[in-house]
Design an enzyme around this catalytic site. Structure first.
Site, mmCIF file in Angstrom:
data_model
loop_
_atom_site.group_PDB
_atom_site.id
_atom_site.type_symbol
_atom_site.label_atom_id
_atom_site.label_comp_id
_atom_site.label_asym_id
_atom_site.label_seq_id
_atom_site.Cartn_x
_atom_site.Cartn_y
_atom_site.Cartn_z
ATOM 1 C CG ASP A 30 -0.260 3.070 -6.275
ATOM 2 O OD1 ASP A 30 0.573 2.858 -7.163
ATOM 3 O OD2 ASP A 30 -0.280 2.435 -5.199
ATOM 4 C CG HIS A 99 3.059 0.852 -13.661
ATOM 5 N ND1 HIS A 99 3.578 -0.422 -13.786
ATOM 6 C CD2 HIS A 99 3.523 1.347 -12.495
ATOM 7 C CE1 HIS A 99 4.318 -0.694 -12.722
ATOM 8 N NE2 HIS A 99 4.318 0.375 -11.927
#
Ligand code: DGP
Length: 113
Positions: A30, A99
């Site tokens: 991320d 996700h």
């Protein structure tokens, strides 16, 4: 899907720090980590939310869940980790391509659930 940032990452049009890839999914770090280890497991098939998911896409999500323990082990998350799917506005979903967040590498502290 045009204008989907995760589709662009999957297509290699936007760089990412890849952790794992196969024909169904991509796992990458991320950009704004909320824990020492924070990765996103993204089905390559574009759908925005669980409520848009069809049966084939549900099979891919199942494959993601089957793969994640091994990926977590590779990431060194032997003491545990947390998976999160933000579904829609109230959950703070910002990228509308489904996700699964994988968070760990530290004591994750207070829990909502
Ligand atoms: P969510 O709030 O559940 O929709 O989470 C979206 C996550 O995606 C957020 O934690 C930040 C991450 N993200 C957004 N854009 C990018 C990007 O271009 N690259 C990477 N690696 N992560 C991104």
């Amino acid at each position: 899907m045009e204008n989907c940032i995760f589709c662009k990452i999957i297509a290699g049009e936007i760089p990412s720090n890849k952790v794992y890839e196969d024909e169904d999914m991509l796992v990458f770090r991320d950009i704004n980590p909320q824990a020492k280890v924070h990765c996103l497991c993204v089905p390559k098939s574009h759908f925005a939310t669980l409520s848009e998911m069809n049966e084939q896409q549900a099979e891919i999500v199942k494959k993601c869940l089957v793969k994640i323990p091994g990926i977590a082990a590779e990431l060194g998350l032997s003491d545990g980790y947390r998976l999160i799917i933000n579904q829609g506005k109230d959950a703070g979903q910002t990228v509308f391509h489904l996700h699964i967040h994988i968070l760990g590498g530290q004591d994750l502290g207070e829990k909502l659930v």
